[in-house]
Design a protein around this motif. Structure first.
Motif, PDB file in Angstrom:
ATOM      1  N   LYS A 122      -0.806  11.351  13.158  1.00 36.48           N
ATOM      2  CA  LYS A 122      -1.309  11.166  11.800  1.00 36.48           C
ATOM      3  C   LYS A 122      -1.858  12.463  11.197  1.00 36.48           C
ATOM      4  CE  LYS A 122      -0.375   7.089  10.393  1.00 36.48           C
ATOM      5  NZ  LYS A 122       0.371   6.893   9.122  1.00 36.48           N
ATOM      6  N   LEU A 123      -2.206  13.429  12.039  1.00 32.80           N
ATOM      7  CA  LEU A 123      -2.633  14.721  11.511  1.00 32.80           C
ATOM      8  C   LEU A 123      -1.545  15.356  10.646  1.00 32.80           C
ATOM      9  CD1 LEU A 123      -4.384  16.334  14.619  1.00 32.80           C
ATOM     10  CD2 LEU A 123      -5.494  15.570  12.517  1.00 32.80           C
ATOM     11  N   LYS A 124      -0.298  15.097  10.999  1.00 33.15           N
ATOM     12  CA  LYS A 124       0.821  15.684  10.268  1.00 33.15           C
ATOM     13  C   LYS A 124       1.097  14.971   8.948  1.00 33.15           C
ATOM     14  CE  LYS A 124       3.071  16.886  14.651  1.00 33.15           C
ATOM     15  NZ  LYS A 124       4.296  16.706  15.477  1.00 33.15           N
ATOM     16  N   HIS A 125       0.529  13.785   8.794  1.00 34.00           N
ATOM     17  CA  HIS A 125       0.846  12.982   7.614  1.00 34.00           C
ATOM     18  C   HIS A 125      -0.166  13.138   6.482  1.00 34.00           C
ATOM     19  CE1 HIS A 125       3.260   9.926  10.286  1.00 34.00           C
ATOM     20  NE2 HIS A 125       3.772  11.146  10.280  1.00 34.00           N
ATOM     21  N   MET A 126      -1.277  13.804   6.752  1.00 32.38           N
ATOM     22  CA  MET A 126      -2.350  13.824   5.758  1.00 32.38           C
ATOM     23  C   MET A 126      -1.918  14.458   4.444  1.00 32.38           C
ATOM     24  SD  MET A 126      -5.991  14.411   7.694  1.00 32.38           S
ATOM     25  CE  MET A 126      -5.598  15.946   8.496  1.00 32.38           C
ATOM     26  N   ALA A 128     -12.374  12.361   9.157  1.00 36.58           N
ATOM     27  CA  ALA A 128     -12.309  11.433  10.285  1.00 36.58           C
ATOM     28  C   ALA A 128     -10.938  11.490  10.949  1.00 36.58           C
ATOM     29  CB  ALA A 128     -12.623  10.011   9.814  1.00 36.58           C
ATOM     30  N   THR A 129      -9.879  11.512  10.123  1.00 41.87           N
ATOM     31  CA  THR A 129      -8.534  11.630  10.683  1.00 41.87           C
ATOM     32  C   THR A 129      -8.415  12.909  11.508  1.00 41.87           C
ATOM     33  OG1 THR A 129      -7.609  10.446   8.791  1.00 41.87           O
ATOM     34  CG2 THR A 129      -6.064  11.719  10.133  1.00 41.87           C
ATOM     35  N   GLY A 130      -8.954  13.999  10.964  1.00 41.99           N
ATOM     36  CA  GLY A 130      -8.876  15.277  11.667  1.00 41.99           C
ATOM     37  C   GLY A 130      -9.654  15.289  12.961  1.00 41.99           C
ATOM     38  N   VAL A 131     -10.877  14.773  12.938  1.00 41.01           N
ATOM     39  CA  VAL A 131     -11.711  14.772  14.143  1.00 41.01           C
ATOM     40  C   VAL A 131     -11.106  13.893  15.234  1.00 41.01           C
ATOM     41  CG1 VAL A 131     -13.930  13.956  15.050  1.00 41.01           C
ATOM     42  CG2 VAL A 131     -13.865  15.389  13.005  1.00 41.01           C
ATOM     43  N   VAL A 132     -10.670  12.685  14.868  1.00 39.89           N
ATOM     44  CA  VAL A 132     -10.091  11.785  15.868  1.00 39.89           C
ATOM     45  C   VAL A 132      -8.779  12.349  16.400  1.00 39.89           C
ATOM     46  CG1 VAL A 132      -9.199   9.467  16.289  1.00 39.89           C
ATOM     47  CG2 VAL A 132     -11.229   9.769  14.860  1.00 39.89           C
ATOM     48  N   GLY A 133      -7.952  12.887  15.500  1.00 42.55           N
ATOM     49  CA  GLY A 133      -6.683  13.462  15.944  1.00 42.55           C
ATOM     50  C   GLY A 133      -6.876  14.667  16.844  1.00 42.55           C
ATOM     51  N   PHE A 142      -3.204  -0.659   3.754  1.00 44.65           N
ATOM     52  CA  PHE A 142      -1.870  -0.267   4.221  1.00 44.65           C
ATOM     53  C   PHE A 142      -0.845  -0.336   3.088  1.00 44.65           C
ATOM     54  CE2 PHE A 142       2.266  -1.201   6.224  1.00 44.65           C
ATOM     55  CZ  PHE A 142       2.370  -0.103   7.057  1.00 44.65           C
ATOM     56  N   ALA A 143      -1.135  -1.114   2.052  1.00 46.04           N
ATOM     57  CA  ALA A 143      -0.209  -1.190   0.917  1.00 46.04           C
ATOM     58  C   ALA A 143       0.048   0.179   0.312  1.00 46.04           C
ATOM     59  CB  ALA A 143      -0.764  -2.146  -0.141  1.00 46.04           C
ATOM     60  N   ALA A 144      -0.934   1.079   0.373  1.00 50.18           N
ATOM     61  CA  ALA A 144      -0.737   2.431  -0.157  1.00 50.18           C
ATOM     62  C   ALA A 144       0.347   3.174   0.612  1.00 50.18           C
ATOM     63  CB  ALA A 144      -2.052   3.208  -0.111  1.00 50.18           C
ATOM     64  N   GLU A 145       0.419   2.941   1.911  1.00 48.80           N
ATOM     65  CA  GLU A 145       1.470   3.559   2.735  1.00 48.80           C
ATOM     66  C   GLU A 145       2.849   3.119   2.261  1.00 48.80           C
ATOM     67  OE1 GLU A 145       2.536   5.467   6.739  1.00 48.80           O
ATOM     68  OE2 GLU A 145       0.945   5.687   5.263  1.00 48.80           O
ATOM     69  N   MET A 146       2.962   1.830   1.938  1.00 45.51           N
ATOM     70  CA  MET A 146       4.246   1.312   1.468  1.00 45.51           C
ATOM     71  C   MET A 146       4.596   1.842   0.075  1.00 45.51           C
ATOM     72  SD  MET A 146       5.741  -0.337   3.813  1.00 45.51           S
ATOM     73  CE  MET A 146       5.159   1.097   4.740  1.00 45.51           C
ATOM     74  N   LEU A 147       3.601   2.008  -0.771  1.00 40.50           N
ATOM     75  CA  LEU A 147       3.863   2.568  -2.093  1.00 40.50           C
ATOM     76  C   LEU A 147       4.376   4.001  -1.972  1.00 40.50           C
ATOM     77  CD1 LEU A 147       3.570   1.787  -5.123  1.00 40.50           C
ATOM     78  CD2 LEU A 147       1.390   3.011  -5.088  1.00 40.50           C
ATOM     79  N   LEU A 148       3.831   4.738  -1.022  1.00 35.49           N
ATOM     80  CA  LEU A 148       4.262   6.117  -0.801  1.00 35.49           C
ATOM     81  C   LEU A 148       5.657   6.209  -0.213  1.00 35.49           C
ATOM     82  CD1 LEU A 148       1.062   7.816   0.683  1.00 35.49           C
ATOM     83  CD2 LEU A 148       2.378   8.704  -1.251  1.00 35.49           C
ATOM     84  N   LYS A 149       6.006   5.285   0.674  1.00 35.23           N
ATOM     85  CA  LYS A 149       7.175   5.493   1.526  1.00 35.23           C
ATOM     86  C   LYS A 149       8.317   4.510   1.333  1.00 35.23           C
ATOM     87  CE  LYS A 149       4.570   7.777   5.215  1.00 35.23           C
ATOM     88  NZ  LYS A 149       4.213   7.774   6.648  1.00 35.23           N
ATOM     89  N   SER A 150       8.130   3.460   0.532  1.00 37.84           N
ATOM     90  CA  SER A 150       9.223   2.513   0.353  1.00 37.84           C
ATOM     91  C   SER A 150       9.404   2.190  -1.119  1.00 37.84           C
ATOM     92  CB  SER A 150       8.964   1.219   1.134  1.00 37.84           C
ATOM     93  OG  SER A 150       7.955   0.451   0.501  1.00 37.84           O
ATOM     94  N   LYS A 151      10.623   1.834  -1.488  1.00 40.59           N
ATOM     95  CA  LYS A 151      10.922   1.556  -2.891  1.00 40.59           C
ATOM     96  C   LYS A 151      10.557   0.130  -3.290  1.00 40.59           C
ATOM     97  CE  LYS A 151      14.629   4.981  -3.228  1.00 40.59           C
ATOM     98  NZ  LYS A 151      16.069   5.228  -3.547  1.00 40.59           N
ATOM     99  N   GLN A 152      10.462  -0.790  -2.323  1.00 47.64           N
ATOM    100  CA  GLN A 152      10.195  -2.174  -2.679  1.00 47.64           C
ATOM    101  C   GLN A 152       9.273  -2.887  -1.705  1.00 47.64           C
ATOM    102  OE1 GLN A 152      14.003  -4.141  -2.700  1.00 47.64           O
ATOM    103  NE2 GLN A 152      14.545  -3.445  -0.648  1.00 47.64           N
ATOM    104  N   GLY A 153       8.774  -2.198  -0.684  1.00 49.84           N
ATOM    105  CA  GLY A 153       7.935  -2.847   0.309  1.00 49.84           C
ATOM    106  C   GLY A 153       6.511  -3.068  -0.167  1.00 49.84           C
TER     107      GLY A 153
END
Length: 331
Positions: free
Chosen positions: A102-106, A20-25, A286-297
């Motif tokens: 977002k295609l670049k972030h997959m 879905a991300t790929g098709v929409v992007g 969206f919490a998964a995004e924070m787990l990936l990219k922040s140390k305490q968010g």
């Protein structure tokens, strides 16, 4: 499969969610939603307008029908109302550039199992630095996401009738809140605090909207830059709290309380979850995004915002829906 056993379709759709991300992007990259809006309602017409292969156009149309962004009626395709509102170029709420970004972030999601095990990034995040060239791409791309919330906040606060007010936007990025609020109130002035490369982008975007004469910037890091005392009528802290931990948010809220004039209002916009963590759906994932990219968010609960703002000296806290975000207004 027994009569009471569910079909695997839903699970397979989620497992293959990157499709879905790929098709929409890809559709956004080739302006398919814009061409559909302009009447290119078949695969052949879309291929001609977008200068892509007809086979490619048909494949994207099939995918867009599958994810519910395009409808098919008697052999003709058209955008759904949602696609028309948020994926057609030129509209203020258009998210097409964000879809292509977002295609670049997959690929980064492949690290999620290790990140879950560690409880945070397994290597230092590299994006949250002032001189990262990705700001030129990402700052304008995400601006449209804030248009509905900024509009709602202006209505809740009655900014259009507020007269000569001063606004502080902490970590304002594109300056989209300032742009919308200054357009609504010709007597208002706004100051944005952010890193210098980002402020350059914001000044350019506000100049394009004709309100740059009432917009100033302060180059700096909000963790260490002085906000001043009793200088502002309204302060904004939008999509910053999810990057910070509890102690950091309390500290910033207290400094923002000091920066407000008596009776001033703090506007916090973020993805807020219910106290029992049963919803809403977008903030939860969206919490998964924070787990990936922040140390305490993280995505924080309503009760946590209420507690933090009380500790910072605010007496009145209210919550206002601005899907998928929530506005928290404190006085």
């Amino acid at each position: 499969m027994t009569d009471n056993q569910p079909a695997p379709d839903g699970v397979l759709r989620l497992i293959n969610g990157y499709w879905a991300t790929g098709v929409v992007g890809a559709a956004a990259a080739h302006s398919l939603f814009t061409h559909l809006e302009d009447g290119a309602d078949t695969a052949a017409k879309l291929a001609d307008r977008a200068e892509i292969a007809e086979r490619g156009a048909q494949t994207l149309l099939d995918g867009l029908v599958s994810v519910g962004l395009v409808e098919l009626h008697e052999g003709r395709y058209r955008n759904t109302p949602e696609a028309s509102a948020y994926l057609v170029e030129g509209k203020p709420t258009c998210l097409s550039s964000f879809a292509t970004l977002k295609l670049k972030h997959m690929g980064g999601l492949a690290a999620l199992p290790d990140v879950v095990r560690a409880g945070g990034p397994v290597k230092d995040p590299t994006t949250e630095v002032a001189d990262n060239p990705h700001w030129e791409e990402i700052v304008p791309a995400i601006a449209a996401q804030s248009v509905p919330a900024a509009t709602t906040a202006a209505e809740v606060l009655g900014l259009a009738e507020a007269g000569e007010i001063s606004i502080l936007d902490v970590g304002g990025g594109s300056g989209i809140y300032s742009a919308i609020w200054l357009e609504a109130n010709p007597a208002a002035r706004s100051t944005q605090l952010d890193w210098e490369p980002i402020n350059v982008i914001a000044r350019r975007l506000l100049a394009e909207r004709g309100v740059a004469d009432r917009f100033t910037t302060i180059d700096g890091d909000f963790h260490t830059t002085d906000f001043g005392t009793a200088k502002y009528d309204v302060a904004l802290y939008s999509h910053i709290a999810h990057q910070e931990g509890p102690d950091g948010n309390v500290a910033v809220f207290a400094r923002l309380r000091d920066a407000l004039k008596p009776g001033g209002a703090l506007v916090v916009c973020d993805y807020v979850v219910d106290d029992d963590r049963s919803g809403p759906a977008f903030p939860l994932i969206f919490a998964a995004e924070m787990l990936l990219k922040s140390k305490q968010g993280g995505t924080w609960r309503r009760s946590e915002y209420h507690d933090w703002l009380g500790k910072a000296g605010f007496k009145d806290v209210s919550f206002h829906s601005a899907p998928p975000a929530t506005l928290v207004i404190a006085r």
